[in-house]
Design an enzyme around this catalytic site. Structure first.
Site, PDB file in Angstrom:
ATOM      1  N   GLY A   1       0.836  -1.371  -0.001  1.00  0.00           N
ATOM      2  CA  GLY A   1       0.012   0.126  -0.090  1.00  0.00           C
ATOM      3  C   GLY A   1       0.777   1.211  -0.013  1.00  0.00           C
ATOM      4  O   GLY A   1       2.088   1.035  -0.420  1.00  0.00           O
ATOM      5  N   ARG A   2       0.302   2.377   0.442  1.00  0.00           N
ATOM      6  CA  ARG A   2       1.158   3.503   0.717  1.00  0.00           C
ATOM      7  C   ARG A   2       2.436   3.367   1.519  1.00  0.00           C
ATOM      8  O   ARG A   2       3.488   3.818   0.662  1.00  0.00           O
ATOM      9  CB  ARG A   2       0.263   4.659   1.552  1.00  0.00           C
ATOM     10  CG  ARG A   2      -0.694   5.540   0.548  1.00  0.00           C
ATOM     11  CD  ARG A   2      -1.205   6.519   1.484  1.00  0.00           C
ATOM     12  NE  ARG A   2      -2.181   5.725   2.430  1.00  0.00           N
ATOM     13  CZ  ARG A   2      -3.307   5.743   2.295  1.00  0.00           C
ATOM     14  NH1 ARG A   2      -3.905   6.347   1.325  1.00  0.00           N
ATOM     15  NH2 ARG A   2      -4.118   5.062   3.152  1.00  0.00           N
ATOM     16  N   ILE A   3       2.505   2.742   2.615  1.00  0.00           N
ATOM     17  CA  ILE A   3       3.775   2.849   3.081  1.00  0.00           C
ATOM     18  C   ILE A   3       4.643   1.804   2.675  1.00  0.00           C
ATOM     19  O   ILE A   3       5.867   1.844   2.657  1.00  0.00           O
ATOM     20  CB  ILE A   3       3.560   2.444   4.846  1.00  0.00           C
ATOM     21  CG1 ILE A   3       2.544   3.513   5.422  1.00  0.00           C
ATOM     22  CG2 ILE A   3       4.503   2.313   5.515  1.00  0.00           C
ATOM     23  CD1 ILE A   3       2.030   3.373   6.827  1.00  0.00           C
TER      24      ILE A   3
ATOM     25  N   ALA B   1       6.887   5.140  14.880  1.00  0.00           N
ATOM     26  CA  ALA B   1       7.101   5.280  13.381  1.00  0.00           C
ATOM     27  C   ALA B   1       6.461   6.734  12.841  1.00  0.00           C
ATOM     28  O   ALA B   1       7.186   7.316  12.197  1.00  0.00           O
ATOM     29  CB  ALA B   1       6.596   3.930  12.500  1.00  0.00           C
TER      30      ALA B   1
ATOM     31  N   THR C   1       6.712  -2.608  11.154  1.00  0.00           N
ATOM     32  CA  THR C   1       6.548  -1.464  11.585  1.00  0.00           C
ATOM     33  C   THR C   1       4.804  -1.400  11.333  1.00  0.00           C
ATOM     34  O   THR C   1       4.151  -0.132  11.425  1.00  0.00           O
ATOM     35  CB  THR C   1       7.037  -0.293  10.506  1.00  0.00           C
ATOM     36  OG1 THR C   1       6.690  -0.626   9.466  1.00  0.00           O
ATOM     37  CG2 THR C   1       8.342  -0.257  10.916  1.00  0.00           C
TER      38      THR C   1
ATOM     39  N   ARG D   1       1.602  -3.963  12.769  1.00  0.00           N
ATOM     40  CA  ARG D   1       1.180  -4.205  13.913  1.00  0.00           C
ATOM     41  C   ARG D   1       1.713  -5.492  14.552  1.00  0.00           C
ATOM     42  O   ARG D   1       2.167  -6.636  13.795  1.00  0.00           O
ATOM     43  CB  ARG D   1      -0.468  -4.627  13.746  1.00  0.00           C
ATOM     44  CG  ARG D   1      -1.124  -3.387  13.473  1.00  0.00           C
ATOM     45  CD  ARG D   1      -1.412  -2.454  14.584  1.00  0.00           C
ATOM     46  NE  ARG D   1      -2.011  -1.372  14.295  1.00  0.00           N
ATOM     47  CZ  ARG D   1      -1.748  -0.148  13.990  1.00  0.00           C
ATOM     48  NH1 ARG D   1      -0.502   0.014  13.821  1.00  0.00           N
ATOM     49  NH2 ARG D   1      -2.450   0.699  13.843  1.00  0.00           N
TER      50      ARG D   1
ATOM     51  N   GLU E   1       1.260  -4.407  23.362  1.00  0.00           N
ATOM     52  CA  GLU E   1       2.336  -2.964  23.610  1.00  0.00           C
ATOM     53  C   GLU E   1       1.930  -2.316  24.972  1.00  0.00           C
ATOM     54  O   GLU E   1       0.656  -2.209  25.196  1.00  0.00           O
ATOM     55  CB  GLU E   1       1.962  -2.265  22.425  1.00  0.00           C
ATOM     56  CG  GLU E   1       2.651  -2.636  21.317  1.00  0.00           C
ATOM     57  CD  GLU E   1       2.530  -1.722  20.118  1.00  0.00           C
ATOM     58  OE1 GLU E   1       1.839  -0.454  20.251  1.00  0.00           O
ATOM     59  OE2 GLU E   1       2.624  -2.328  18.990  1.00  0.00           O
TER      60      GLU E   1
ATOM     61  N   HIS F   1       6.701   1.516  19.198  1.00  0.00           N
ATOM     62  CA  HIS F   1       5.666   2.169  18.244  1.00  0.00           C
ATOM     63  C   HIS F   1       5.944   3.838  18.023  1.00  0.00           C
ATOM     64  O   HIS F   1       4.956   4.467  18.138  1.00  0.00           O
ATOM     65  CB  HIS F   1       4.257   1.857  19.104  1.00  0.00           C
ATOM     66  CG  HIS F   1       3.549   1.616  17.657  1.00  0.00           C
ATOM     67  ND1 HIS F   1       2.122   0.691  18.107  1.00  0.00           N
ATOM     68  CD2 HIS F   1       3.268   2.271  16.381  1.00  0.00           C
ATOM     69  CE1 HIS F   1       1.502   0.945  16.842  1.00  0.00           C
ATOM     70  NE2 HIS F   1       2.040   1.783  16.217  1.00  0.00           N
TER      71      HIS F   1
HETATM   72  C1  DGY Z   1      -0.909   4.117  12.823  1.00  0.00           C
HETATM   73  O1  DGY Z   1      -1.362   5.480  12.747  1.00  0.00           O
HETATM   74  O2  DGY Z   1      -1.661   3.313  12.485  1.00  0.00           O
HETATM   75  C2  DGY Z   1       0.201   3.888  13.441  1.00  0.00           C
HETATM   76  O3  DGY Z   1       0.630   2.784  14.259  1.00  0.00           O
HETATM   77  C3  DGY Z   1       0.551   4.963  14.908  1.00  0.00           C
HETATM   78  O4  DGY Z   1       0.677   6.114  14.189  1.00  0.00           O
END
Ligand code: DGY
Length: 330
Positions: free
Chosen positions: A156-158, A289, A237, A239, A268, A287
């Site tokens: 996806g985007r990331i 990012a 990065t 879940r 977490e 967490h």
């Molecule tokens: C999200 O936005 O889903 C990240 O895990 C926290 O910014």
């Protein structure tokens, strides 16, 4: 006219909080830790809007305790903390914050990749602990990055932003696994869509960017780690529950894979006896990012806009369940 009642479950940047406080009767939870469940249920009872974080479980029980609730604005792009079908069936709008944390998250994934591959955190500890006695021809040997193969799980985007860094910065070959083809990534980055099995076997670096849902929960288990190269670096990065952590710890401890870099764990924070915490070849970050000034401010602005739009009966800027429009609560 009375301003609508909302509960904001943590302090968020002023960029969004200011707007919410101006337009709503806002009850803001100022404690650094999330409101306990019973407090959350109590505070939301009379609310029409809720600004929630991924640490707040938004389930049918909560929705039924808050009969006036019309919108839940999640201060995150992910929304696995929310039972979206339950919200939709009750006419509650759900908003999230996509787009504004893409680069920050991809940067973090790359930082974890290079740090784990080059053993940076472990080396820093070595220096701090006074173990650095000389330049060591055989010490601290890591993995090269340039020209290797990265496997992106979830393009996806990331995932695409991470692939771009790997391809354009480090000349890597890009493999990806996704239920949808990503034609832009294939064209721009020569990314090849492959079966998960192929990706696991051929990648030097595996970076996870997929959603957490019933079909992805626990997908990185002993069987998956067994297919990876001994030199593989695993980065997550997305879940924590995508990974079976005991299996990852075994793979790292036995040298089944080389290293891991994690920004997320399950749960977490991790429990003190989580086996991943004591491993020299595993980096664990809390967490972080999306934790850059511009990302967090932009997330706050979108979250505030979503909340106000939901209260006003308007279209949300980032709307997870637009299908609710026909039967939204008024
Ligand atoms: C999200 O936005 O889903 C990240 O895990 C926290 O910014």
């Amino acid at each position: 006219m009375q301003k609508p009642k909302v509960f904001v479950t943590r302090l968020i940047p002023e960029a969004g909080l200011k707007t919410i406080v101006e337009h709503c009767q806002a009850d803001v939870w100022r404690d650094p830790l999330p409101p306990p469940r019973d407090v959350l249920l109590e505070r939301v009872r009379e609310c029409e809007g809720l600004l929630a974080l991924l640490t707040d479980r938004i389930d049918p029980e909560l929705m039924d305790r808050a009969p006036k609730l019309r919108v839940v604005s999640n201060y995150a792009v992910g929304f696995n903390n929310i039972d979206v079908p339950a919200a939709t069936s009750r006419g509650i709008c759900i908003g999230n914050t996509p787009g504004v944390l893409t680069d920050a998250t991809a940067d973090m994934a790359f930082a974890l990749l290079i740090s784990a591959a080059r053993r940076i955190v472990e080396s820093q500890r070595y220096a701090i602990e006074g173990k650095w006695k000389t330049w060591e021809p055989l010490g601290h040997i890591g993995q090269d990055l340039a020209g290797r193969t990265v496997g992106i799980v979830g393009m996806g985007r990331i995932g695409t932003a991470m692939a771009r860094r790997c391809r354009l910065g480090w000349d890597m070959r890009v493999l990806y696994y996704d239920v949808h083809a990503n034609a832009d990534a294939e064209r721009e980055l020569a990314a090849q869509r492959v079966e998960l099995d192929v990706l696991l076997r051929q990648s030097d670096f595996i970076s996870v960017h997929t959603d957490l849902n019933d079909s992805t929960r626990g997908m990185f288990n002993a069987a998956a780690f067994a297919k990876m190269k001994h030199t593989a670096v695993f980065v997550n990065t997305a879940r924590g529950p995508l990974v079976v952590e005991h299996d990852l710890a075994d793979a790292l401890r036995t040298g089944r894979i080389f290293a891991a870099g994690l920004d997320v764990t399950d749960p977490e924070p991790p429990k003190a006896d989580n086996p991943l915490l004591g491993l020299p070849n595993c980096i664990v970050a809390p967490h972080i990012a999306s934790a850059t000034v511009s990302s967090r401010n932009a997330m706050a602005e979108i979250a505030a806009d979503n909340l106000l739009a939901g209260l006003a009966g308007e279209k949300l800027r980032a709307w997870v369940n637009p299908e609710v429009a026909a039967n939204r609560r008024r």
